[in-house]
Design an enzyme around this catalytic site. Sequence first.
Site, PDB file in Angstrom:
ATOM      1  N   THR A   8       0.841  -1.204   0.000  1.00 37.48           N
ATOM      2  CA  THR A   8       0.000   0.000   0.000  1.00 37.48           C
ATOM      3  C   THR A   8       0.866   1.240   0.000  1.00 37.48           C
ATOM      4  O   THR A   8       1.975   1.226   0.551  1.00 37.48           O
ATOM      5  CB  THR A   8      -0.958   0.050   1.213  1.00 37.48           C
ATOM      6  OG1 THR A   8      -1.744   1.247   1.129  1.00 37.48           O
ATOM      7  CG2 THR A   8      -0.219   0.046   2.536  1.00 37.48           C
ATOM      8  N   GLY A   9       0.356   2.283  -0.609  1.00 32.67           N
ATOM      9  CA  GLY A   9       1.021   3.572  -0.569  1.00 32.67           C
ATOM     10  C   GLY A   9       0.261   4.533   0.334  1.00 32.67           C
ATOM     11  O   GLY A   9       0.580   5.705   0.406  1.00 32.67           O
ATOM     12  N   ASN A  10      -0.762   4.027   1.043  1.00 32.87           N
ATOM     13  CA  ASN A  10      -1.614   4.877   1.879  1.00 32.87           C
ATOM     14  C   ASN A  10      -1.117   4.842   3.335  1.00 32.87           C
ATOM     15  O   ASN A  10      -1.195   3.812   4.001  1.00 32.87           O
ATOM     16  CB  ASN A  10      -3.062   4.370   1.752  1.00 32.87           C
ATOM     17  CG  ASN A  10      -4.046   5.175   2.581  1.00 32.87           C
ATOM     18  OD1 ASN A  10      -3.743   5.573   3.704  1.00 32.87           O
ATOM     19  ND2 ASN A  10      -5.217   5.406   2.030  1.00 32.87           N
ATOM     20  N   LYS A  13      -3.759   3.909   6.117  1.00 27.37           N
ATOM     21  CA  LYS A  13      -3.956   2.450   6.215  1.00 27.37           C
ATOM     22  C   LYS A  13      -2.782   1.802   6.930  1.00 27.37           C
ATOM     23  O   LYS A  13      -2.961   0.949   7.801  1.00 27.37           O
ATOM     24  CB  LYS A  13      -3.949   1.837   4.813  1.00 27.37           C
ATOM     25  CG  LYS A  13      -5.225   1.823   4.062  1.00 27.37           C
ATOM     26  CD  LYS A  13      -4.980   0.987   2.803  1.00 27.37           C
ATOM     27  CE  LYS A  13      -6.088   1.130   1.804  1.00 27.37           C
ATOM     28  NZ  LYS A  13      -5.822   0.387   0.571  1.00 27.37           N
ATOM     29  N   ASP A  71      -7.670  -3.656  -0.311  1.00 22.66           N
ATOM     30  CA  ASP A  71      -8.471  -2.769  -1.153  1.00 22.66           C
ATOM     31  C   ASP A  71      -9.764  -2.495  -0.415  1.00 22.66           C
ATOM     32  O   ASP A  71     -10.451  -3.420   0.038  1.00 22.66           O
ATOM     33  CB  ASP A  71      -8.746  -3.337  -2.538  1.00 22.66           C
ATOM     34  CG  ASP A  71      -9.117  -2.200  -3.496  1.00 22.66           C
ATOM     35  OD1 ASP A  71      -8.215  -1.424  -3.862  1.00 22.66           O
ATOM     36  OD2 ASP A  71     -10.303  -2.074  -3.848  1.00 22.66           O
ATOM     37  N   SER A  72     -10.074  -1.227  -0.263  1.00 18.42           N
ATOM     38  CA  SER A  72     -11.176  -0.864   0.620  1.00 18.42           C
ATOM     39  C   SER A  72     -11.910   0.349   0.083  1.00 18.42           C
ATOM     40  O   SER A  72     -11.472   0.970  -0.881  1.00 18.42           O
ATOM     41  CB  SER A  72     -10.623  -0.600   2.029  1.00 18.42           C
ATOM     42  OG  SER A  72      -9.471   0.222   1.984  1.00 18.42           O
ATOM     43  N   PHE A 154      -8.598   8.601   8.883  1.00 20.78           N
ATOM     44  CA  PHE A 154      -8.219   9.279   7.649  1.00 20.78           C
ATOM     45  C   PHE A 154      -9.420   9.271   6.719  1.00 20.78           C
ATOM     46  O   PHE A 154     -10.445   8.661   7.019  1.00 20.78           O
ATOM     47  CB  PHE A 154      -6.993   8.580   7.001  1.00 20.78           C
ATOM     48  CG  PHE A 154      -7.242   7.169   6.535  1.00 20.78           C
ATOM     49  CD1 PHE A 154      -7.564   6.910   5.198  1.00 20.78           C
ATOM     50  CD2 PHE A 154      -7.182   6.084   7.413  1.00 20.78           C
ATOM     51  CE1 PHE A 154      -7.809   5.613   4.762  1.00 20.78           C
ATOM     52  CE2 PHE A 154      -7.411   4.788   6.972  1.00 20.78           C
ATOM     53  CZ  PHE A 154      -7.735   4.554   5.646  1.00 20.78           C
ATOM     54  N   GLY A 155      -9.275   9.943   5.588  1.00 18.20           N
ATOM     55  CA  GLY A 155     -10.258   9.844   4.516  1.00 18.20           C
ATOM     56  C   GLY A 155     -11.669  10.257   4.900  1.00 18.20           C
ATOM     57  O   GLY A 155     -11.928  11.391   5.321  1.00 18.20           O
ATOM     58  N   ASP A 157     -13.500   9.039   7.324  1.00 20.58           N
ATOM     59  CA  ASP A 157     -13.849   8.773   8.726  1.00 20.58           C
ATOM     60  C   ASP A 157     -14.670   9.896   9.383  1.00 20.58           C
ATOM     61  O   ASP A 157     -15.608   9.601  10.127  1.00 20.58           O
ATOM     62  CB  ASP A 157     -12.589   8.491   9.555  1.00 20.58           C
ATOM     63  CG  ASP A 157     -12.083   7.059   9.388  1.00 20.58           C
ATOM     64  OD1 ASP A 157     -12.919   6.147   9.264  1.00 20.58           O
ATOM     65  OD2 ASP A 157     -10.853   6.845   9.389  1.00 20.58           O
TER      66      ASP A 157
HETATM   67  O1  LIG Z   1     -12.269   7.160   6.122  1.00 24.88           O
HETATM   68  C1  LIG Z   1     -11.833   6.109   5.766  1.00 24.88           C
HETATM   69  N1  LIG Z   1     -11.497   5.182   6.701  1.00 24.88           N
HETATM   70  C2  LIG Z   1     -11.065   3.965   6.400  1.00 24.88           C
HETATM   71  O2  LIG Z   1     -10.766   3.164   7.287  1.00 24.88           O
HETATM   72  C3  LIG Z   1     -10.977   3.673   5.014  1.00 24.88           C
HETATM   73  N2  LIG Z   1     -10.612   2.588   4.353  1.00 24.88           N
HETATM   74  C4  LIG Z   1     -10.711   2.880   3.054  1.00 24.88           C
HETATM   75  N3  LIG Z   1     -11.137   4.134   2.875  1.00 24.88           N
HETATM   76  C5  LIG Z   1     -11.361   4.835   1.602  1.00 24.88           C
HETATM   77  O3  LIG Z   1     -11.155   3.925   0.553  1.00 24.88           O
HETATM   78  C6  LIG Z   1      -9.949   4.222  -0.167  1.00 24.88           C
HETATM   79  C7  LIG Z   1      -9.172   2.964  -0.401  1.00 24.88           C
HETATM   80  O4  LIG Z   1      -8.789   2.841  -1.746  1.00 24.88           O
HETATM   81  P1  LIG Z   1      -7.620   1.812  -2.073  1.00 24.88           P
HETATM   82  O5  LIG Z   1      -7.913   0.528  -1.374  1.00 24.88           O
HETATM   83  O6  LIG Z   1      -7.360   1.800  -3.498  1.00 24.88           O
HETATM   84  O7  LIG Z   1      -6.391   2.445  -1.276  1.00 24.88           O
HETATM   85  P2  LIG Z   1      -5.426   3.647  -1.646  1.00 24.88           P
HETATM   86  O8  LIG Z   1      -5.490   3.945  -3.105  1.00 24.88           O
HETATM   87  O9  LIG Z   1      -5.711   4.771  -0.719  1.00 24.88           O
HETATM   88  O10 LIG Z   1      -4.001   3.032  -1.283  1.00 24.88           O
HETATM   89  P3  LIG Z   1      -3.364   1.658  -1.867  1.00 24.88           P
HETATM   90  O11 LIG Z   1      -3.434   0.673  -0.744  1.00 24.88           O
HETATM   91  O12 LIG Z   1      -4.185   1.240  -3.043  1.00 24.88           O
HETATM   92  O13 LIG Z   1      -1.966   2.002  -2.209  1.00 24.88           O
HETATM   93  C8  LIG Z   1      -9.180   5.139   0.752  1.00 24.88           C
HETATM   94  O14 LIG Z   1      -8.245   5.943   0.049  1.00 24.88           O
HETATM   95  C9  LIG Z   1     -10.309   5.920   1.387  1.00 24.88           C
HETATM   96  O15 LIG Z   1     -10.826   6.848   0.479  1.00 24.88           O
HETATM   97  C10 LIG Z   1     -11.304   4.646   4.074  1.00 24.88           C
HETATM   98  N4  LIG Z   1     -11.720   5.858   4.445  1.00 24.88           N
HETATM   99 MG   LIG Z   2      -5.477   2.383  -4.411  1.00 25.95          MG
END
Ligand SMILES: O=c1[nH]c(=O)c2ncn([C@@H]3O[C@H](COP(=O)(O)OP(=O)(O)OP(=O)(O)O)[C@@H](O)[C@H]3O)c2[nH]1
Ligand SMILES: [Mg+2]
Length: 203
Positions: A8-10, A13, A71-72, A154-155, A157
């Site tokens: 992940t780059g987040n 997370k 992925d979420s 984050f995001g 929440d």
């Molecule tokens: O408020 C939030 N609390 C959470 O607990 C949560 N979990 C997921 N999300 C949202 O869903 C996207 C995932 O997209 P995603 O799985 O493609 O991840 P990403 O692109 O951010 O990073 P990567 O893991 O792909 O590198 C995230 O960016 C958020 O917008 C969340 N928002």
């Molecule tokens: Mg992503």
Amino acid sequence: MKRIVFATGNEGKMKEIRMILADLQVSVLSMKEAGLQIDVEENGKSFAENADIKATAIQKLSPGDIVLADDSGLEIDALNGEPGIYSARYMGEDTSYRIKNANLIERLNGVPDEKRTARFVCAISAALPGGKILRSRGTIEGRIGYEERGANGFGYDPIFYLPEYGCSTAELDPETKNKLSHRGKALEAIKEELRPFLEEEKR
Ligand SMILES: O=c1[nH]c(=O)c2ncn([C@@H]3O[C@H](COP(=O)(O)OP(=O)(O)OP(=O)(O)O)[C@@H](O)[C@H]3O)c2[nH]1
Ligand SMILES: [Mg+2]
């Protein structure tokens, strides 16, 4: 110590993932820490497909390691499940969550409490050396609030409200969010799936 690379780059997370996996006797590395920085195109049609795509792409680059991916996203019922698998890309990847959250609240203008139902979904894939993939999924049900509340998480929440707790997931302390969350549930389940493989590698 055994390694798990988390694809992940987040950073938000990653912080949660480190806490939830802290009791495993393995070191958990971000892609950055593992020296892997590639952008994987998430062209799957579901959370599970995208988690597989990310985990297998990174596992190929680090064939000796177990690679996990998350992925979420947020599904809002009154918006037919939007933003869903496009949660990170909603309104553009670089748009701030202040703006994304304000936009979602605006789109729900006039929608009564009982129709503001939503859930966070998390699919985890674990790509093992040799090609096997383990999978898990977790969800948490809530409602979209009327304003941003709280500074944790984050995001989305700050607008994800838990009626039974009387607060948003951004108002929960990190331990509590991880106990209840989609990510916490999915990672606890994958831990159990992974245990035999981690044991095997210790011998
Ligand atoms: O408020 C939030 N609390 C959470 O607990 C949560 N979990 C997921 N999300 C949202 O869903 C996207 C995932 O997209 P995603 O799985 O493609 O991840 P990403 O692109 O951010 O990073 P990567 O893991 O792909 O590198 C995230 O960016 C958020 O917008 C969340 N928002
Ligand atoms: Mg992503």
